[in-house]
Design a protein around this motif. Sequence first.
Motif, PDB file in Angstrom:
ATOM      1  N   GLN A  39     -80.476  -2.064 -16.232  1.00 58.56           N
ATOM      2  CA  GLN A  39     -79.109  -1.847 -15.785  1.00 58.56           C
ATOM      3  C   GLN A  39     -78.145  -2.203 -16.911  1.00 58.56           C
ATOM      4  OE1 GLN A  39     -77.825  -3.990 -12.250  1.00 58.56           O
ATOM      5  NE2 GLN A  39     -76.494  -2.270 -11.709  1.00 58.56           N
ATOM      6  N   ALA A  40     -77.380  -1.218 -17.328  1.00 59.78           N
ATOM      7  CA  ALA A  40     -76.352  -1.412 -18.329  1.00 59.78           C
ATOM      8  C   ALA A  40     -75.021  -1.659 -17.633  1.00 59.78           C
ATOM      9  CB  ALA A  40     -76.257  -0.188 -19.235  1.00 59.78           C
ATOM     10  N   PRO A  41     -74.080  -2.310 -18.302  1.00 55.77           N
ATOM     11  CA  PRO A  41     -72.782  -2.576 -17.683  1.00 55.77           C
ATOM     12  C   PRO A  41     -72.110  -1.301 -17.178  1.00 55.77           C
ATOM     13  CG  PRO A  41     -73.001  -3.827 -19.694  1.00 55.77           C
ATOM     14  CD  PRO A  41     -74.173  -2.897 -19.647  1.00 55.77           C
ATOM     15  N   GLY A  42     -71.649  -1.332 -15.935  1.00 55.96           N
ATOM     16  CA  GLY A  42     -70.963  -0.196 -15.361  1.00 55.96           C
ATOM     17  C   GLY A  42     -71.858   0.939 -14.918  1.00 55.96           C
ATOM     18  N   LYS A  43     -73.160   0.762 -15.006  1.00 52.03           N
ATOM     19  CA  LYS A  43     -74.093   1.818 -14.627  1.00 52.03           C
ATOM     20  C   LYS A  43     -75.037   1.342 -13.535  1.00 52.03           C
ATOM     21  CE  LYS A  43     -74.218   4.337 -19.004  1.00 52.03           C
ATOM     22  NZ  LYS A  43     -75.111   4.927 -20.037  1.00 52.03           N
ATOM     23  N   GLN A  44     -75.624   2.294 -12.830  1.00 52.38           N
ATOM     24  CA  GLN A  44     -76.622   1.979 -11.819  1.00 52.38           C
ATOM     25  C   GLN A  44     -77.913   1.504 -12.466  1.00 52.38           C
ATOM     26  OE1 GLN A  44     -76.875   5.697  -9.503  1.00 52.38           O
ATOM     27  NE2 GLN A  44     -76.061   4.541  -7.778  1.00 52.38           N
ATOM     28  N   ARG A  45     -78.645   0.720 -11.722  1.00 48.62           N
ATOM     29  CA  ARG A  45     -79.979   0.332 -12.154  1.00 48.62           C
ATOM     30  C   ARG A  45     -80.875   1.569 -12.145  1.00 48.62           C
ATOM     31  NH1 ARG A  45     -80.904  -5.232 -10.401  1.00 48.62           N
ATOM     32  NH2 ARG A  45     -80.354  -4.373  -8.359  1.00 48.62           N
ATOM     33  N   GLU A  46     -81.646   1.762 -13.203  1.00 49.11           N
ATOM     34  CA  GLU A  46     -82.504   2.929 -13.300  1.00 49.11           C
ATOM     35  C   GLU A  46     -83.949   2.527 -13.560  1.00 49.11           C
ATOM     36  OE1 GLU A  46     -81.980   5.536 -16.665  1.00 49.11           O
ATOM     37  OE2 GLU A  46     -81.352   3.904 -17.987  1.00 49.11           O
ATOM     38  N   LEU A  47     -84.842   3.345 -13.054  1.00 46.13           N
ATOM     39  CA  LEU A  47     -86.270   3.147 -13.282  1.00 46.13           C
ATOM     40  C   LEU A  47     -86.619   3.611 -14.686  1.00 46.13           C
ATOM     41  CD1 LEU A  47     -88.993   2.349 -11.904  1.00 46.13           C
ATOM     42  CD2 LEU A  47     -89.230   4.761 -11.302  1.00 46.13           C
ATOM     43  N   VAL A  48     -87.268   2.753 -15.450  1.00 47.65           N
ATOM     44  CA  VAL A  48     -87.620   3.041 -16.836  1.00 47.65           C
ATOM     45  C   VAL A  48     -89.069   3.484 -16.968  1.00 47.65           C
ATOM     46  CG1 VAL A  48     -87.860   2.042 -19.141  1.00 47.65           C
ATOM     47  CG2 VAL A  48     -85.874   1.475 -17.723  1.00 47.65           C
ATOM     48  N   ALA A  49     -89.967   2.756 -16.322  1.00 46.42           N
ATOM     49  CA  ALA A  49     -91.392   3.032 -16.429  1.00 46.42           C
ATOM     50  C   ALA A  49     -92.113   2.403 -15.258  1.00 46.42           C
ATOM     51  CB  ALA A  49     -91.959   2.482 -17.742  1.00 46.42           C
ATOM     52  N   GLY A  59     -95.850   6.327 -15.659  1.00 45.00           N
ATOM     53  CA  GLY A  59     -94.786   7.307 -15.765  1.00 45.00           C
ATOM     54  C   GLY A  59     -93.573   6.699 -16.435  1.00 45.00           C
ATOM     55  N   TYR A  60     -92.733   7.564 -17.010  1.00 44.01           N
ATOM     56  CA  TYR A  60     -91.585   7.118 -17.784  1.00 44.01           C
ATOM     57  C   TYR A  60     -90.368   7.967 -17.492  1.00 44.01           C
ATOM     58  CZ  TYR A  60     -95.202   4.759 -20.446  1.00 44.01           C
ATOM     59  OH  TYR A  60     -96.267   3.964 -20.817  1.00 44.01           O
ATOM     60  N   GLY A  61     -89.218   7.333 -17.570  1.00 47.22           N
ATOM     61  CA  GLY A  61     -87.989   8.088 -17.530  1.00 47.22           C
ATOM     62  C   GLY A  61     -87.849   8.943 -18.779  1.00 47.22           C
ATOM     63  N   ASP A  62     -87.143  10.054 -18.629  1.00 44.67           N
ATOM     64  CA  ASP A  62     -87.026  11.000 -19.734  1.00 44.67           C
ATOM     65  C   ASP A  62     -86.432  10.373 -20.996  1.00 44.67           C
ATOM     66  OD1 ASP A  62     -86.177  13.912 -17.699  1.00 44.67           O
ATOM     67  OD2 ASP A  62     -88.115  13.073 -18.259  1.00 44.67           O
ATOM     68  N   SER A  63     -85.511   9.457 -20.829  1.00 45.74           N
ATOM     69  CA  SER A  63     -84.816   8.888 -21.971  1.00 45.74           C
ATOM     70  C   SER A  63     -85.688   7.969 -22.828  1.00 45.74           C
ATOM     71  CB  SER A  63     -83.572   8.127 -21.512  1.00 45.74           C
ATOM     72  OG  SER A  63     -83.924   7.024 -20.705  1.00 45.74           O
ATOM     73  N   VAL A  64     -86.834   7.538 -22.306  1.00 45.21           N
ATOM     74  CA  VAL A  64     -87.676   6.605 -23.050  1.00 45.21           C
ATOM     75  C   VAL A  64     -89.052   7.161 -23.375  1.00 45.21           C
ATOM     76  CG1 VAL A  64     -86.464   4.686 -21.957  1.00 45.21           C
ATOM     77  CG2 VAL A  64     -88.691   5.407 -21.061  1.00 45.21           C
ATOM     78  N   LYS A  65     -89.353   8.355 -22.923  1.00 43.08           N
ATOM     79  CA  LYS A  65     -90.660   8.949 -23.185  1.00 43.08           C
ATOM     80  C   LYS A  65     -90.919   9.057 -24.682  1.00 43.08           C
ATOM     81  CE  LYS A  65     -91.211  11.679 -18.973  1.00 43.08           C
ATOM     82  NZ  LYS A  65     -91.181  13.035 -18.388  1.00 43.08           N
ATOM     83  N   GLY A  66     -92.104   8.648 -25.080  1.00 46.77           N
ATOM     84  CA  GLY A  66     -92.485   8.690 -26.476  1.00 46.77           C
ATOM     85  C   GLY A  66     -92.076   7.468 -27.266  1.00 46.77           C
ATOM     86  N   ARG A  67     -91.262   6.608 -26.675  1.00 49.68           N
ATOM     87  CA  ARG A  67     -90.799   5.404 -27.355  1.00 49.68           C
ATOM     88  C   ARG A  67     -91.269   4.123 -26.686  1.00 49.68           C
ATOM     89  NH1 ARG A  67     -85.595   4.227 -27.527  1.00 49.68           N
ATOM     90  NH2 ARG A  67     -85.051   5.359 -25.603  1.00 49.68           N
ATOM     91  N   PHE A  68     -91.353   4.114 -25.358  1.00 47.55           N
ATOM     92  CA  PHE A  68     -91.739   2.927 -24.606  1.00 47.55           C
ATOM     93  C   PHE A  68     -93.135   3.104 -24.038  1.00 47.55           C
ATOM     94  CE2 PHE A  68     -87.226   1.431 -23.141  1.00 47.55           C
ATOM     95  CZ  PHE A  68     -86.793   1.470 -24.444  1.00 47.55           C
ATOM     96  N   THR A  69     -93.862   1.993 -23.915  1.00 43.33           N
ATOM     97  CA  THR A  69     -95.182   1.994 -23.308  1.00 43.33           C
ATOM     98  C   THR A  69     -95.298   0.835 -22.330  1.00 43.33           C
ATOM     99  OG1 THR A  69     -96.183   2.939 -25.310  1.00 43.33           O
ATOM    100  CG2 THR A  69     -97.665   1.958 -23.690  1.00 43.33           C
ATOM    101  N   ILE A  70     -95.667   1.138 -21.096  1.00 45.60           N
ATOM    102  CA  ILE A  70     -95.878   0.108 -20.089  1.00 45.60           C
ATOM    103  C   ILE A  70     -97.373  -0.208 -20.011  1.00 45.60           C
ATOM    104  CG2 ILE A  70     -96.049   1.767 -18.176  1.00 45.60           C
ATOM    105  CD1 ILE A  70     -94.595  -0.328 -16.429  1.00 45.60           C
TER     106      ILE A  70
END
Length: 115
Positions: A39-49, A59-70
């Motif tokens: 959750q970033a300031p002023g934004k909704q909480r979002e699922l990342v992975a 599974g991963y959110g589109d904004s982090v695919k290829g960069r984050f690994t759970i």
Amino acid sequence: QVQLVESGGGLVQAGGSLRLSCTISGTTFNLHAVAWYRQAPGKQRELVASISSSSRSSGYGDSVKGRFTISRDNAKNSVYLQMNSLKVEDTAVYYCNRPNALWNWGQGTQVTVSS
């Protein structure tokens, strides 16, 4: 009451890496899928992975695919998020929880990415 303790956040330059950890207690950890949110300031909480109980699926959110690994270690009741190639837009408080039926929220860990 489930206890969720996130750690590993900090200040990092764009392009850098961080590894977040979350330890969960008060439940049978290995039975549950788990997830990272942010959750970033002023934004909704979002699922990342998210990751299944056996680590068979993730599974991963589109904004982090290829960069984050759970990943998870059921023997340690822990879930991890390896974050590479960090961007300023990744700045947020990061939380662990379930991807579906939520537990209570922990304190989260702050990730700040500087340009």
